[in-house]
Design a protein around this motif. Sequence first.
Motif, PDB file in Angstrom:
ATOM      1  N   UNK A  26       0.799  -1.151   0.032  1.00 54.35           N
ATOM      2  CA  UNK A  26       0.069   0.111   0.007  1.00 54.35           C
ATOM      3  C   UNK A  26       0.779   1.323   0.104  1.00 54.35           C
ATOM      4  N   UNK A  27       1.876   1.193   0.852  1.00 54.04           N
ATOM      5  CA  UNK A  27       2.969   2.416   0.739  1.00 54.04           C
ATOM      6  C   UNK A  27       3.613   2.822  -0.556  1.00 54.04           C
ATOM      7  N   UNK A  28       3.894   1.667  -1.210  1.00 53.36           N
ATOM      8  CA  UNK A  28       4.476   1.840  -2.432  1.00 53.36           C
ATOM      9  C   UNK A  28       3.373   2.382  -3.602  1.00 53.36           C
ATOM     10  N   UNK A  29       2.025   1.671  -3.568  1.00 52.20           N
ATOM     11  CA  UNK A  29       1.165   2.186  -4.400  1.00 52.20           C
ATOM     12  C   UNK A  29       0.743   3.530  -4.396  1.00 52.20           C
ATOM     13  N   UNK A  30       0.448   4.038  -3.054  1.00 47.82           N
ATOM     14  CA  UNK A  30       0.194   5.555  -2.714  1.00 47.82           C
ATOM     15  C   UNK A  30      -0.237   5.621  -1.491  1.00 47.82           C
ATOM     16  N   UNK A  31       0.955   6.411  -0.739  1.00 47.30           N
ATOM     17  CA  UNK A  31       0.640   6.665   0.888  1.00 47.30           C
ATOM     18  C   UNK A  31      -0.586   7.012   1.274  1.00 47.30           C
ATOM     19  N   UNK A  32      -1.568   7.634   0.333  1.00 48.17           N
ATOM     20  CA  UNK A  32      -3.114   7.757   0.553  1.00 48.17           C
ATOM     21  C   UNK A  32      -3.846   6.633   1.090  1.00 48.17           C
ATOM     22  N   UNK A  33      -3.561   5.731   0.098  1.00 44.72           N
ATOM     23  CA  UNK A  33      -4.167   4.195   0.534  1.00 44.72           C
ATOM     24  C   UNK A  33      -3.771   3.551   2.061  1.00 44.72           C
ATOM     25  N   UNK A  90      -0.296 -10.587  -1.517  1.00 45.00           N
ATOM     26  CA  UNK A  90      -0.312  -9.504  -0.771  1.00 45.00           C
ATOM     27  C   UNK A  90      -1.201  -8.349  -1.502  1.00 45.00           C
ATOM     28  N   UNK A  91      -0.976  -8.604  -2.936  1.00 49.80           N
ATOM     29  CA  UNK A  91      -2.039  -7.652  -3.661  1.00 49.80           C
ATOM     30  C   UNK A  91      -3.545  -7.775  -3.541  1.00 49.80           C
ATOM     31  N   UNK A  92      -3.658  -9.019  -3.509  1.00 49.44           N
ATOM     32  CA  UNK A  92      -5.243  -9.431  -3.551  1.00 49.44           C
ATOM     33  C   UNK A  92      -5.815  -9.009  -1.923  1.00 49.44           C
ATOM     34  N   UNK A  93      -5.072  -8.989  -1.060  1.00 50.63           N
ATOM     35  CA  UNK A  93      -5.282  -8.878   0.456  1.00 50.63           C
ATOM     36  C   UNK A  93      -5.473  -7.390   0.641  1.00 50.63           C
ATOM     37  N   UNK A  94      -4.442  -6.575  -0.223  1.00 53.38           N
ATOM     38  CA  UNK A  94      -4.513  -5.072   0.040  1.00 53.38           C
ATOM     39  C   UNK A  94      -5.876  -4.476  -0.631  1.00 53.38           C
ATOM     40  N   UNK A  95      -6.359  -5.236  -1.617  1.00 53.66           N
ATOM     41  CA  UNK A  95      -7.679  -4.976  -2.420  1.00 53.66           C
ATOM     42  C   UNK A  95      -8.630  -5.026  -1.517  1.00 53.66           C
ATOM     43  N   UNK A  96      -8.647  -6.286  -0.817  1.00 53.58           N
ATOM     44  CA  UNK A  96      -9.821  -6.682   0.186  1.00 53.58           C
ATOM     45  C   UNK A  96     -10.042  -5.731   1.244  1.00 53.58           C
ATOM     46  N   UNK A  97      -8.902  -5.021   1.848  1.00 54.69           N
ATOM     47  CA  UNK A  97      -8.779  -4.226   2.769  1.00 54.69           C
ATOM     48  C   UNK A  97      -9.377  -2.781   2.385  1.00 54.69           C
ATOM     49  N   UNK A  98      -8.778  -2.503   1.167  1.00 60.98           N
ATOM     50  CA  UNK A  98      -9.357  -1.126   0.663  1.00 60.98           C
ATOM     51  C   UNK A  98     -10.843  -1.392   0.276  1.00 60.98           C
ATOM     52  N   UNK A  99     -11.305  -2.552  -0.029  1.00 65.19           N
ATOM     53  CA  UNK A  99     -12.698  -2.781  -0.297  1.00 65.19           C
ATOM     54  C   UNK A  99     -13.452  -2.348   1.031  1.00 65.19           C
ATOM     55  N   UNK A 100     -13.101  -2.878   2.319  1.00 72.80           N
ATOM     56  CA  UNK A 100     -13.835  -2.498   3.246  1.00 72.80           C
ATOM     57  C   UNK A 100     -13.725  -1.156   3.857  1.00 72.80           C
ATOM     58  N   UNK A 106      -8.701   1.348 -10.907  1.00 68.15           N
ATOM     59  CA  UNK A 106      -7.580   2.004 -10.321  1.00 68.15           C
ATOM     60  C   UNK A 106      -6.273   1.067 -10.032  1.00 68.15           C
ATOM     61  N   UNK A 107      -6.298   0.121 -10.673  1.00 68.61           N
ATOM     62  CA  UNK A 107      -5.044  -0.868 -10.810  1.00 68.61           C
ATOM     63  C   UNK A 107      -4.928  -1.755  -9.414  1.00 68.61           C
ATOM     64  N   UNK A 108      -6.041  -2.146  -8.757  1.00 70.21           N
ATOM     65  CA  UNK A 108      -5.755  -3.053  -7.620  1.00 70.21           C
ATOM     66  C   UNK A 108      -6.120  -4.576  -8.331  1.00 70.21           C
ATOM     67  N   UNK A 109      -5.624  -5.704  -7.495  1.00 73.05           N
ATOM     68  CA  UNK A 109      -5.937  -6.856  -7.952  1.00 73.05           C
ATOM     69  C   UNK A 109      -6.728  -7.373  -7.259  1.00 73.05           C
ATOM     70  N   UNK A 110      -8.107  -7.289  -7.473  1.00 70.05           N
ATOM     71  CA  UNK A 110      -9.335  -7.826  -6.685  1.00 70.05           C
ATOM     72  C   UNK A 110      -9.421  -9.299  -6.929  1.00 70.05           C
TER      73      UNK A 110
END
Length: 414
Positions: A17-24, A65-75, A117-121
């Motif tokens: 998430x930090x590498x993708x964008x600190x906002x996320x 890890x990319x899938x799990x980051x997308x799941x957390x962003x989803x919530x 937005x480029x997330x791996x859902x």
Amino acid sequence: MELGRIGEEFQKIKEYLMLRDPTYYFLVMSFPIAYSKEVPKNAYAMFTGNMILVGDRFFQQSLTAENRAAILMHEVLHAYLGHLERARDLMKMGKAEEAMAFNVAADVVINEKLEAGGFEVPWDMLRAGHVGVSRTAALKMSAEELAAKLSGLSRRQLLKLYRQSSRIAEGERQVSNYVTMNPGSEEIRQARDPGEVRRILERKARRIRSYREPGTSPFGHIRHIADVDRPSLDWRRLLRVELEEAVESLRDLRKRWSRTSRKSEWYPSKVGIGPNAVDIYVLLDTSASIDDEKLRRFASEVYGLLRAGASKVFVIPWDARAYEPVELRRPSDIEKIKKGLRGGGGTIPDEAIKYVLTKAQRRSVVVVLSDFELAETAETRKLFSELAARHKLILVSAGRGSVDYPGTFIKIGD
């Protein structure tokens, strides 16, 4: 689930998430996140109002890890968009089928936006194709608009889709048995209801956006400084230590310390290293979070540096970008910055640090004057580390009581 593996996987998510964008990263880390066996077996995660719970399925081997980051962003997006509030209201009104349709529609809209937005859902989370609309159409719709289009589905079809959704309509269940992965912010933990969580997230998002923009105040972003007062720090003592360390590798160490004036202890002793005088760079935070009082205090510290005998000081104002440096050689030069400084926008030090790394050809003293409420990018910490490795770094804070950047840290007293 082993605690060790939970920690390892969560660290990978944070790094991604930090590498993708600190906002996320900032938004996800604002939430308390915990692992619980009470999360339904067919769900990856669950938003409970002011907490995100993940279950065993979240840690299955097929997910990256990319899938799990997308799941957390989803919530997080369910919280930010107020979906739990609306699903709960429909349930309270006895409109269970409408609540389920809204739940499905909210999932589709979020997942399509994340993928755009480029997330791996994960492949099995709901998409536009599951509800018979195109991706282009789904990206233009709100959850309410898409839910209205699902009114023609049979109850059987709706239940099948609902079981595949994140089921926020059931999100306020009380869960007592969980293992904390991330403590989250105090604001979110203390929020009384999903509506307050949404308002907190909106404030955080606005602040992040402002932190990432240059100054927008009129007249070329001019920031005015009132009268300069006596500095808080004893720069004579600080420079003696820091300059000696900064030039320890140079052969010519002809220090020229004169006796302090009997008139005032604040009258300067002279600091000099013969022809090898060390340059001093001052990175002066002029962002919107620095009010007039802090700016005046920072100017006083620059004045203190000059009074302490520093032979050359380069002041670089910065907010979300670095502005034109101001070169000071004597105490009277403080008028150059008193006439006005650029800034007033966000708080990203990257450009200012890069300026020093490019311009300083030898080991120098770098002073950062800031409140250190920084909107970090993926490069910020790396740049601070490189700066500390090449130069003597002094961090002077008018805000936070501590930072985890390298260098000598000093807090100006309130």
